[in-house]
Scaffold this motif. Structure first.
Motif, PDB file in Angstrom:
ATOM      1  N   PRO A   1      -1.220   3.751 -14.326  1.00 57.14           N
ATOM      2  CA  PRO A   1      -2.679   3.010 -13.505  1.00 57.14           C
ATOM      3  C   PRO A   1      -2.503   3.346 -11.781  1.00 57.14           C
ATOM      4  O   PRO A   1      -1.640   2.730 -11.850  1.00 57.14           O
ATOM      5  CB  PRO A   1      -3.038   2.328 -14.223  1.00 57.14           C
ATOM      6  CG  PRO A   1      -1.778   2.451 -15.568  1.00 57.14           C
ATOM      7  CD  PRO A   1      -0.469   2.947 -15.349  1.00 57.14           C
ATOM      8  N   PHE A   2      -3.064   4.272 -11.539  1.00 57.11           N
ATOM      9  CA  PHE A   2      -3.046   4.029  -9.733  1.00 57.11           C
ATOM     10  C   PHE A   2      -2.057   4.610  -9.208  1.00 57.11           C
ATOM     11  O   PHE A   2      -1.832   4.074  -8.033  1.00 57.11           O
ATOM     12  CB  PHE A   2      -4.035   2.859  -9.452  1.00 57.11           C
ATOM     13  CG  PHE A   2      -5.100   2.602 -10.052  1.00 57.11           C
ATOM     14  CD1 PHE A   2      -6.530   3.284 -10.277  1.00 57.11           C
ATOM     15  CD2 PHE A   2      -5.065   1.872 -11.087  1.00 57.11           C
ATOM     16  CE1 PHE A   2      -7.435   3.731 -10.166  1.00 57.11           C
ATOM     17  CE2 PHE A   2      -6.461   1.544 -11.537  1.00 57.11           C
ATOM     18  CZ  PHE A   2      -7.548   2.196 -11.694  1.00 57.11           C
ATOM     19  N   TYR A   3      -1.023   4.589  -9.725  1.00 57.10           N
ATOM     20  CA  TYR A   3       0.061   5.586  -9.190  1.00 57.10           C
ATOM     21  C   TYR A   3      -0.029   6.675  -8.425  1.00 57.10           C
ATOM     22  O   TYR A   3       0.126   7.784  -8.599  1.00 57.10           O
ATOM     23  CB  TYR A   3       0.997   5.426  -9.934  1.00 57.10           C
ATOM     24  CG  TYR A   3       2.247   4.212 -10.332  1.00 57.10           C
ATOM     25  CD1 TYR A   3       1.378   2.645 -10.216  1.00 57.10           C
ATOM     26  CD2 TYR A   3       3.415   3.868 -10.880  1.00 57.10           C
ATOM     27  CE1 TYR A   3       1.625   1.679 -10.896  1.00 57.10           C
ATOM     28  CE2 TYR A   3       3.657   3.001 -11.116  1.00 57.10           C
ATOM     29  CZ  TYR A   3       3.160   1.642 -11.350  1.00 57.10           C
ATOM     30  OH  TYR A   3       4.186   0.907 -11.166  1.00 57.10           O
TER      31      TYR A   3
ATOM     32  N   TRP B   1      -0.315   8.014  -5.889  1.00 58.15           N
ATOM     33  CA  TRP B   1       1.310   8.877  -4.745  1.00 58.15           C
ATOM     34  C   TRP B   1       1.998   9.313  -5.235  1.00 58.15           C
ATOM     35  O   TRP B   1       2.711  10.432  -4.747  1.00 58.15           O
ATOM     36  CB  TRP B   1       2.061   7.663  -3.709  1.00 58.15           C
ATOM     37  CG  TRP B   1       2.876   6.292  -5.072  1.00 58.15           C
ATOM     38  CD1 TRP B   1       3.776   6.971  -5.193  1.00 58.15           C
ATOM     39  CD2 TRP B   1       1.843   5.366  -5.434  1.00 58.15           C
ATOM     40  NE1 TRP B   1       4.314   5.890  -6.579  1.00 58.15           N
ATOM     41  CE2 TRP B   1       3.262   5.134  -6.124  1.00 58.15           C
ATOM     42  CE3 TRP B   1       0.690   4.765  -5.220  1.00 58.15           C
ATOM     43  CZ2 TRP B   1       3.155   3.556  -7.028  1.00 58.15           C
ATOM     44  CZ3 TRP B   1       1.166   3.198  -5.125  1.00 58.15           C
ATOM     45  CH2 TRP B   1       1.712   2.958  -6.476  1.00 58.15           C
ATOM     46  N   GLU B   2       2.009   9.625  -7.169  1.00 62.10           N
ATOM     47  CA  GLU B   2       2.895  10.450  -8.004  1.00 62.10           C
ATOM     48  C   GLU B   2       2.605  11.149  -9.173  1.00 62.10           C
ATOM     49  O   GLU B   2       3.667  11.650  -9.750  1.00 62.10           O
ATOM     50  CB  GLU B   2       4.310   9.959  -8.257  1.00 62.10           C
ATOM     51  CG  GLU B   2       4.173   8.553  -9.068  1.00 62.10           C
ATOM     52  CD  GLU B   2       5.332   7.546  -9.114  1.00 62.10           C
ATOM     53  OE1 GLU B   2       5.987   7.694  -8.450  1.00 62.10           O
ATOM     54  OE2 GLU B   2       5.427   6.884  -9.805  1.00 62.10           O
TER      55      GLU B   2
ATOM     56  N   LEU C   1     -15.650  -4.248  -9.961  1.00 59.96           N
ATOM     57  CA  LEU C   1     -14.545  -3.487 -10.259  1.00 59.96           C
ATOM     58  C   LEU C   1     -15.134  -2.380 -10.227  1.00 59.96           C
ATOM     59  O   LEU C   1     -13.456  -1.799 -10.013  1.00 59.96           O
ATOM     60  CB  LEU C   1     -15.141  -3.638 -12.086  1.00 59.96           C
ATOM     61  CG  LEU C   1     -13.938  -4.782 -12.525  1.00 59.96           C
ATOM     62  CD1 LEU C   1     -14.528  -5.285 -13.956  1.00 59.96           C
ATOM     63  CD2 LEU C   1     -12.591  -4.757 -12.302  1.00 59.96           C
TER      64      LEU C   1
ATOM     65  N   GLU D   1     -16.083  -2.046  -7.282  1.00 60.77           N
ATOM     66  CA  GLU D   1     -15.291  -1.920  -6.133  1.00 60.77           C
ATOM     67  C   GLU D   1     -14.177  -1.382  -6.122  1.00 60.77           C
ATOM     68  O   GLU D   1     -13.707  -0.761  -4.733  1.00 60.77           O
ATOM     69  CB  GLU D   1     -15.963  -2.878  -5.117  1.00 60.77           C
ATOM     70  CG  GLU D   1     -17.364  -2.979  -4.594  1.00 60.77           C
ATOM     71  CD  GLU D   1     -17.387  -3.851  -3.841  1.00 60.77           C
ATOM     72  OE1 GLU D   1     -18.659  -4.549  -3.527  1.00 60.77           O
ATOM     73  OE2 GLU D   1     -16.858  -5.185  -4.206  1.00 60.77           O
ATOM     74  N   ALA D   2     -13.312  -2.442  -6.937  1.00 56.85           N
ATOM     75  CA  ALA D   2     -11.695  -2.195  -7.048  1.00 56.85           C
ATOM     76  C   ALA D   2     -11.413  -0.766  -7.466  1.00 56.85           C
ATOM     77  O   ALA D   2     -10.872  -0.410  -6.955  1.00 56.85           O
ATOM     78  CB  ALA D   2     -11.636  -3.139  -7.553  1.00 56.85           C
TER      79      ALA D   2
ATOM     80  N   GLU E   1     -11.405   1.473  -4.340  1.00 61.69           N
ATOM     81  CA  GLU E   1     -10.520   0.966  -3.213  1.00 61.69           C
ATOM     82  C   GLU E   1      -8.635   1.446  -3.888  1.00 61.69           C
ATOM     83  O   GLU E   1      -8.178   2.423  -3.318  1.00 61.69           O
ATOM     84  CB  GLU E   1      -9.681  -0.619  -2.637  1.00 61.69           C
ATOM     85  CG  GLU E   1     -10.881  -1.206  -2.014  1.00 61.69           C
ATOM     86  CD  GLU E   1     -10.879  -2.831  -1.839  1.00 61.69           C
ATOM     87  OE1 GLU E   1      -9.293  -3.000  -1.245  1.00 61.69           O
ATOM     88  OE2 GLU E   1     -11.710  -3.864  -2.462  1.00 61.69           O
ATOM     89  N   PHE E   2      -8.467   1.419  -5.457  1.00 66.72           N
ATOM     90  CA  PHE E   2      -7.909   1.707  -5.617  1.00 66.72           C
ATOM     91  C   PHE E   2      -7.506   3.424  -5.218  1.00 66.72           C
ATOM     92  O   PHE E   2      -6.287   4.399  -5.696  1.00 66.72           O
ATOM     93  CB  PHE E   2      -7.429   2.055  -7.146  1.00 66.72           C
ATOM     94  CG  PHE E   2      -6.268   0.421  -7.726  1.00 66.72           C
ATOM     95  CD1 PHE E   2      -5.107   0.373  -7.641  1.00 66.72           C
ATOM     96  CD2 PHE E   2      -7.593  -0.341  -8.494  1.00 66.72           C
ATOM     97  CE1 PHE E   2      -5.541  -0.932  -7.793  1.00 66.72           C
ATOM     98  CE2 PHE E   2      -6.572  -1.301  -9.109  1.00 66.72           C
ATOM     99  CZ  PHE E   2      -5.841  -2.038  -8.488  1.00 66.72           C
TER     100      PHE E   2
ATOM    101  N   SER F   1      -8.253   5.182  -3.736  1.00 67.55           N
ATOM    102  CA  SER F   1      -8.340   5.892  -1.938  1.00 67.55           C
ATOM    103  C   SER F   1      -6.397   6.129  -1.645  1.00 67.55           C
ATOM    104  O   SER F   1      -5.854   7.295  -1.248  1.00 67.55           O
ATOM    105  CB  SER F   1      -8.661   4.228  -0.866  1.00 67.55           C
ATOM    106  OG  SER F   1      -7.779   3.578  -0.928  1.00 67.55           O
ATOM    107  N   LEU F   2      -5.971   5.157  -3.159  1.00 65.16           N
ATOM    108  CA  LEU F   2      -4.567   5.866  -3.030  1.00 65.16           C
ATOM    109  C   LEU F   2      -4.504   7.188  -2.972  1.00 65.16           C
ATOM    110  O   LEU F   2      -3.079   7.740  -3.050  1.00 65.16           O
ATOM    111  CB  LEU F   2      -3.664   4.711  -3.989  1.00 65.16           C
ATOM    112  CG  LEU F   2      -3.700   3.443  -3.792  1.00 65.16           C
ATOM    113  CD1 LEU F   2      -3.359   2.856  -5.050  1.00 65.16           C
ATOM    114  CD2 LEU F   2      -2.114   3.237  -2.477  1.00 65.16           C
TER     115      LEU F   2
ATOM    116  N   GLY G   1      -4.008   7.383   1.208  1.00 66.98           N
ATOM    117  CA  GLY G   1      -3.852   6.344   1.591  1.00 66.98           C
ATOM    118  C   GLY G   1      -3.079   5.074   1.256  1.00 66.98           C
ATOM    119  O   GLY G   1      -2.126   5.573   0.862  1.00 66.98           O
TER     120      GLY G   1
END
Lengths: 316, 445
Positions: free
Chosen positions: A33-35, A37-38, A302, A304-305, A308-309, A311-312, A316
């Protein structure tokens, strides 16, 4: 750059399940979850609000203030949730339980149909958990709704045949329910698949433990399911997950008692929202795809959160 | 982290003297690798090799101690990525931030909040661990007065100040073993010598993983290792990514230069407290070592403390609640008596369903060593003998004027045996699932 040495890769992927009428999908992720970048999470985690088919009896005062003007009228209640920003509706047909006898299967189907006409949101329908009435109610609801893909359940180790049979003949999806147990979770998925239910129409409910009431068990079972799905490429774990966070958190003492009873616990409504939000964010990090809530402020925080996630995934 | 037997063998003197009690160096190396022998048993190995081997045996995330006495805390020492693989050992330390340019009333109010933010849950006291004090005014006098205010509560400190100020305040504070903040690539020589001379743990911070890694290598080369690391970042996503990658570097990739507990700020740049709550929750779930918050109002502190307790519960040893009768609502002599086990999850679920029913009830919790109903029954820890003993020991007859006992539906088969054990009692089989308790109790007469 050190970061380049730190990336992991995954061999599996969570299946995509379509819900509602607009081609909306959940699942499909190729990383934890929300990794981001990979790997990818092609579909957003969705946040919904919960409604009942009858007036709730034990809801916290903080929730009563929000919903009591509409909660005798489930269709109005549904509209209000839509206006509050719900991304799906979690409808609990508690009124079909023999103890309540408010709705027979046809009335339950009428109600779900009215709601689906009144609001353009995906609907997730849980029956009351009564062996005598559940299968009939599900059958009626599944047959009635034609132009939207519902998520129907729960199907567990005991009742799965009765639940899956009517759902599998329609376009709807099924909820595979297990009682905080990874082996049973997998077993129920296998049993449902063996009945010929297409794999892209199954969503798992591994039982939600609220913060302080078993959250760590749900968290670890979901982490293990996701590791099995993504790293071991175990197909029978590659289903999206639903967590009924609102239902579990708002019945805890911490979300309900007034400051008169617990003077050191602070403001009651803030405490209830924080209990719901912290439970939800923890389960988001464990692999939830659909999270049902009760308080609209939790929903807003949630979302909003989530932005933000996300954006990764945009460097980001 | 461990070296293999062959890697260790290469470091041994290869004399095969047998003086360690094992005939050959290769066999000794294999024993060392398996943790069945100590390197000190070899009389010929050099000190450098000893140091290398003990380094290799150290946990992948260094353990750092902050503070002195009963409130001293440890952080780091973790060995897994996921709690189900073993457990997480040292719970995230929660710190409250105060600075010497804050108005006095604000400092007083926040310190009062920390004092009040202390909660009992499943036999543990949940509270904040540290106070982070920053020198922002530039005046030594203001900083000293903040330290003396903060000293009214007995929590270890993080002293955040420029080297010049730290040099002046540390002589008075070093006995309390504060964490000092922070070394960076510019000032690290001075900071490290201050930490070394006073034997204090130190934060090493940088703008990226690479910068932090370079810095910890430099500091380690000077012989200092009691470090906490910080990658300076703001907001939810960046801190989440850094914490995941730091833990992964240490545990999966064996990169020693990031093998330290991590410090993060949960603050929201716009001062939004809800965002701070969410940031802190993410940092507790995902590998935060020290998490610094701007305030500890109870609606924020209680869920975060409980989250930390949940995540850091050892999955192999479930939490237990005390064996006794719990009075729920205004239970009196006529209220029903329900019996269950002392597995904390069982207790929480059953008691919350009873509370939801609004029917005043006595809940008798039998010590089953933390096992749930069915597991305890099959292990022989929840049966007619243990339940009867419990009812006698806890004097049920003093609590209620009736002799009706409700047992969980899953152990319905105990009814007969329990009635034999307790002449005159009526044993009633309750629901199998806790969720059915409210309707069961509402029909109680």
């Amino acid at each position: 750059m050190l970061v380049e040495k730190l990336l992991n890769s995954y061999s599996g992927k969570v299946k995509e399940v379509e819900i509602g009428s607009g081609g909306l999908k959940v699942g499909g992720e190729t990383c934890l979850p929300f990794y981001l970048w990979e790997g990818e999470m092609p579909n957003k985690i969705l946040f919904g609000l919960e409604i009942l088919d009858q007036e709730p009896v034990d809801w916290a005062d903080s929730l009563a203030r929000l919903y009591q003007d509409v909660w005798k009228e489930p269709v109005e209640w549904a509209k209000k949730c839509f206006e509050m920003g719900a991304e799906f509706l979690h409808i609990r047909l508690t009124g079909t339980h023999p103890d309540s006898k408010k709705h027979d299967p046809t009335q339950a189907a009428d109600l779900v149909e009215e709601i689906s006409k009144a609001v353009s949101l995906p609907l997730i329908v849980y029956v009351s958990g009564n062996k005598e009435t559940d299968a009939q109610v599900l059958q009626k609801v599944a047959d009635r709704i034609k132009d939207s893909r519902l998520l129907l359940g729960p199907a567990d180790e005991e009742n799965y045949k009765l639940v899956v049979a009517p759902v599998s003949l329609t376009n709807h999806n099924v909820i595979a329910f297990s009682p905080v147990d990874i082996n049973i979770a997998k077993q129920v998925n296998i049993l449902i698949a063996q009945m010929g239910m297409p794999l892209e129409r199954i969503v798992m409910d591994p039982t939600t433990g609220a913060l302080g009431y078993g959250l760590e068990y749900t968290f670890s079972i979901m982490e293990r399911l996701r590791l099995a799905a993504l790293i071991q490429n175990d197909e029978m774990t590659q289903f999206p997950i639903i967590c009924t966070v609102g239902q579990e958190t708002w019945k805890t003492k911490e979300a309900k008692v007034s400051p008169d009873e617990e003077p050191t616990w602070g403001d009651e409504e803030k405490r209830g929202i924080s209990w719901e939000v912290v439970t939800a964010i923890t389960l988001m990090l464990a692999g939830a795809n659909l999270i049902s809530l009760r308080h609209p402020e939790s929903l807003r925080l949630l979302k909003e959160a989530r932005s933000e996630f996300i954006s990764l995934g945009e460097g980001g | 982290m461990a070296l293999t037997g062959l890697e260790i063998f290469k470091l041994l003197p290869k004399k095969n003297c047998g003086e360690c009690g094992i005939p050959t160096c290769l066999a000794f190396a294999m024993k060392l690798a398996a943790g069945q022998a100590e390197i000190d048993a070899c009389p010929y190995v050099t000190d450098e090799v000893k140091a290398e081997l003990s380094e290799a045996a150290a946990p992948p995330v260094r353990t750092v101690t902050i503070g002195q006495g009963e409130k001293a805390v440890k952080i780091g020492g973790e060995v897994v990525m996921y709690r189900h693989e073993k457990t997480f050992f040292n719970p995230t330390l929660i710190a409250l931030y105060l600075s010497d340019d804050m108005p006095a009333e604000e400092v007083d109010r926040k310190i009062e909040e920390v004092k009040l933010a202390s909660f009992q849950r499943v036999g543990q006291t949940l509270e904040a661990n540290l106070l982070a004090l920053e020198a922002k005014s530039g005046s030594l006098e203001s900083y000293n007065s903040l330290i003396s205010k903060a000293s009214k509560i007995n929590l270890p400190l993080i002293l955040m100040a420029p080297v010049e100020i730290l040099e002046k305040v540390i002589p008075d504070q070093k006995g309390r073993k504060p964490l000092i903040y922070a070394a960076d690539l510019e000032n690290y020589e001075k900071m490290v010598s201050l930490a070394k001379e006073n034997n204090l743990p130190l934060v090493a911070k940088g703008k990226s993983l690479d910068e932090v890694s370079e810095l910890t290598e430099k500091i380690k080369a000077s012989g200092f290792k009691d470090l906490v690391i910080e990658v300076e970042a703001q907001g939810l996503a960046a801190n989440f990514k850094n914490l995941v990658l730091i833990r992964r570097a240490a545990i999966e990739k064996k990169i020693r230069s990031l093998g330290y507990p991590a410090l993060t700020f949960a603050f929201d740049p716009q001062g939004n407290e809800w965002k701070e709550l969410i940031n802190a929750a993410v940092q507790i779930v995902k590998y935060g070592g020290i998490v610094i918050l701007s305030s500890l109002a109870p609606w924020k502190a209680l869920p975060l403390f409980v989250l930390r307790q949940n995540i850091y519960t050892d999955p192999q040893r479930p939490l237990q609640v005390e064996e006794k009768f719990y009075r729920i609502g205004q239970a009196d002599k006529n209220s029903p008596v329900l019996i269950t086990t002392n597995f904390s999850l069982t207790y929480f679920i059953v008691s919350s369903e009873i509370e939801a029913s609004k029917v005043p009830t006595w809940l008798g919790v039998v010590n089953t060593e933390g096992l749930s109903v069915l597991t305890a029954w099959s292990a022989g820890k929840f049966n007619q003998d243990t339940i009867a003993q419990f009812l006698k020991k806890q004097a049920m007859t003093d609590l209620v004027s009736h002799k009706k006992v409700v047992i969980p539906g899953y152990v319905a088969q105990l009814k007969g045996a329990l009635e034999d054990e307790l002449p005159g009692y009526e044993v009633i089989v309750g629901p199998r699932e806790a969720s059915e308790i409210p309707s069961f109790l509402k029909n109680w007469s």
